[in-house]
Design a protein around this motif. Structure first.
Motif, PDB file in Angstrom:
ATOM      1  N   GLU A 274      11.188   4.100  36.565  1.00  0.00           N
ATOM      2  CA  GLU A 274       9.927   3.651  36.448  1.00  0.00           C
ATOM      3  C   GLU A 274       9.508   5.370  37.038  1.00  0.00           C
ATOM      4  OE1 GLU A 274       8.235   1.509  40.070  1.00  0.00           O
ATOM      5  OE2 GLU A 274      10.422   2.011  41.134  1.00  0.00           O
ATOM      6  N   GLY A 275       7.244   4.613  36.804  1.00  0.00           N
ATOM      7  CA  GLY A 275       6.874   5.629  36.946  1.00  0.00           C
ATOM      8  C   GLY A 275       6.747   6.744  35.452  1.00  0.00           C
ATOM      9  N   ASP A 276       6.440   8.068  35.632  1.00  0.00           N
ATOM     10  CA  ASP A 276       5.682   8.427  34.941  1.00  0.00           C
ATOM     11  C   ASP A 276       6.441  10.397  34.856  1.00  0.00           C
ATOM     12  OD1 ASP A 276       4.191   7.031  33.261  1.00  0.00           O
ATOM     13  OD2 ASP A 276       2.662   7.449  35.174  1.00  0.00           O
ATOM     14  N   ASP A 277       7.146  10.115  36.002  1.00  0.00           N
ATOM     15  CA  ASP A 277       8.381  11.903  35.607  1.00  0.00           C
ATOM     16  C   ASP A 277       9.006  11.435  34.788  1.00  0.00           C
ATOM     17  OD1 ASP A 277       5.861  12.840  37.844  1.00  0.00           O
ATOM     18  OD2 ASP A 277       6.954  12.353  39.319  1.00  0.00           O
ATOM     19  N   TRP A 278       8.865  12.749  34.684  1.00  0.00           N
ATOM     20  CA  TRP A 278      11.016  13.006  34.162  1.00  0.00           C
ATOM     21  C   TRP A 278      11.246  13.793  34.392  1.00  0.00           C
ATOM     22  CZ3 TRP A 278      13.040   9.763  30.715  1.00  0.00           C
ATOM     23  CH2 TRP A 278      11.797   8.732  29.959  1.00  0.00           C
ATOM     24  N   LEU A 279      13.118  13.631  34.749  1.00  0.00           N
ATOM     25  CA  LEU A 279      13.899  14.079  35.629  1.00  0.00           C
ATOM     26  C   LEU A 279      14.587  15.257  34.883  1.00  0.00           C
ATOM     27  CD1 LEU A 279      13.528  14.424  38.825  1.00  0.00           C
ATOM     28  CD2 LEU A 279      15.727  14.208  38.830  1.00  0.00           C
ATOM     29  N   GLU A 280      14.714  16.126  34.822  1.00  0.00           N
ATOM     30  CA  GLU A 280      16.734  16.422  33.917  1.00  0.00           C
ATOM     31  C   GLU A 280      17.119  16.700  34.529  1.00  0.00           C
ATOM     32  OE1 GLU A 280      15.967  21.225  32.517  1.00  0.00           O
ATOM     33  OE2 GLU A 280      17.940  20.849  32.671  1.00  0.00           O
ATOM     34  N   ILE A 281      18.428  16.196  34.416  1.00  0.00           N
ATOM     35  CA  ILE A 281      19.554  16.354  34.627  1.00  0.00           C
ATOM     36  C   ILE A 281      20.894  16.755  33.986  1.00  0.00           C
ATOM     37  CG2 ILE A 281      19.035  13.716  36.458  1.00  0.00           C
ATOM     38  CD1 ILE A 281      21.386  12.781  34.522  1.00  0.00           C
ATOM     39  N   LEU A 282      20.765  17.525  33.205  1.00  0.00           N
ATOM     40  CA  LEU A 282      22.307  18.237  32.427  1.00  0.00           C
ATOM     41  C   LEU A 282      22.096  17.920  30.943  1.00  0.00           C
ATOM     42  CD1 LEU A 282      23.561  15.579  30.226  1.00  0.00           C
ATOM     43  CD2 LEU A 282      23.449  14.056  31.488  1.00  0.00           C
ATOM     44  N   GLY A 283      22.706  19.248  31.111  1.00  0.00           N
ATOM     45  CA  GLY A 283      22.484  19.568  29.434  1.00  0.00           C
ATOM     46  C   GLY A 283      24.182  19.414  28.187  1.00  0.00           C
ATOM     47  N   CYS A 284      23.523  18.348  26.987  1.00  0.00           N
ATOM     48  CA  CYS A 284      24.735  18.273  26.530  1.00  0.00           C
ATOM     49  C   CYS A 284      24.534  18.252  24.975  1.00  0.00           C
ATOM     50  CB  CYS A 284      24.954  17.122  26.597  1.00  0.00           C
ATOM     51  SG  CYS A 284      23.259  15.542  25.907  1.00  0.00           S
ATOM     52  N   GLY A 285      25.458  18.081  24.268  1.00  0.00           N
ATOM     53  CA  GLY A 285      25.377  17.907  22.649  1.00  0.00           C
ATOM     54  C   GLY A 285      26.940  17.556  21.700  1.00  0.00           C
TER      55      GLY A 285
END
Ligand code: PHE
Length: 342
Positions: A274-285
């Protein structure tokens, strides 16, 4: 003399006293033994009556001592049981409650390992002191490339053979070490300590990452996205997580993405889905063909994806801990508050 001995046997209060009675009667110079010895000086007629009588006496005394010994043993055991009994109804002493706690980082590593374990991943490890080669060069960081500087590396004096040493700045070197150690298909996670010269409320010079690596002939970004979503649902214990992938750059993946999850911040707490924030949790590829090549594999045959996640960060998120630095202050009060019961 028989009644004297029997009285002494009955009066022996413990096994040591009983042994003294036995020696006094049946020992080499004991009263019964002395009498038996006197048989030798008797006439045959005397001996005919005295012999069986004395042998009978010896047998009865021996038996009486054995019987008393059994009784004393049982009494001794009963007394010890009574003396050493634990009263389980007594209140617990305060000091007994001071048991150790599991550090949130250890707890979260266990949780991550269990979740990926269920998904078929095993755990791989690599050294904290890495070579420049495994930390950078093998991972397609060109020599002199600015991406090396972005890592605020702690360099160490070179090894005896001239090998450049450092404290690993990420868990990605375990990718290469694993690919060199085992043949595809590969499905591993590599949790561990990492180091960067950086310190503020959300950064400590030592921190933890978990690397993920999948190498086979067909795994693609769709699998990666499903995997990360499945992980987040299990780890954060929510029914639904909304994830977005933003294009990014890492030398060892192509394409590279950073992953955010939708959330709502309520004080120190973060709610997901929910909500309008985005939280970075990781890098990948997707693992870069050069990395696959450096591992001795053919990038036309093998492909796969990798991801790297900050363990301390997701621990803070899950358990609402505001300051990362407190993780490593070794403050008993903090641990008593946030630590986990074993
Ligand atoms: N190693 C990268 C970092 O520390 C994270 C990462 C891992 C990115 C694996 C892509 C693939 O920032």
């Amino acid at each position: 003399i028989e009644s004297d001995i029997c009285q002494a046997i009955a009066g022996a209060a413990d096994e040591a006293a009983l042994e003294a009675v036995r020696i006094a009667a049946l020992g080499k110079k004991g009263s019964v033994s002395e009498q038996l010895k006197s048989l030798g000086t008797m006439s045959p007629e005397e001996r005919r009556t005295a012999g069986p009588a004395l042998n009978g006496l010896r047998d009865r005394v021996t038996e009486a001592i054995a019987a008393r010994k059994t009784v004393l043993k049982a009494e001794g055991l009963a007394a010890r049981l009574a003396a050493e009994a634990v009263d389980v109804t007594l209140p617990v002493r305060a000091s007994a409650l001071d048991s150790g706690r599991i550090h949130p980082v250890s707890q979260v590593i266990d949780e991550i390992t269990a979740i990926f374990g269920d998904l078929g991943f095993s755990v791989a490890e690599g050294p904290d002191i890495e070579t420049d080669y495994y930390n950078f060069t093998a991972l397609n960081f060109p020599v002199g490339h600015p991406a090396r500087e972005m890592h605020d590396t702690f360099f160490l004096p070179p090894a005896a053979d001239g090998e450049k040493l450092l404290l690993r700045t990420h868990t990605s070197p375990v990718q290469m070490r694993t690919m060199q150690r085992q043949a595809p298909p590969i499905r591993i996670i590599a949790p561990g300590r990492t180091y960067r010269n950086d310190s503020d409320q959300t950064h400590t010079p030592m921190f933890h990452q978990v690397e993920g690596l999948v190498i086979d002939r067909s795994s693609h970004i769709g699998h990666l996205k499903w995997l990360l979503e499945a992980f987040c649902r299990a780890f954060f214990e929510v029914e639904k997580v909304e994830m977005r992938m933003r294009p990014s750059f890492f030398p060892f993946t192509e394409p590279s993405m950073e992953v955010d999850i939708r959330c709502k911040r309520v004080g120190n707490e973060v709610r997901f889905g929910e909500g309008d924030d985005w939280l970075e949790i990781l890098g990948c590829g997707m693992v870069h063909p050069n990395v696959i090549r450096h591992a001795g594999l053919d990038p036309d045959e093998y492909q796969g994806f990798a991801f790297g996640m900050g363990i301390d960060r997701i621990a803070m998120l899950k358990y609402g801990m505001p300051d990362l630095r407190a993780f490593f202050d070794a403050d008993i009060r903090w641990l008593a508050h946030y630590g986990f019961r074993p």
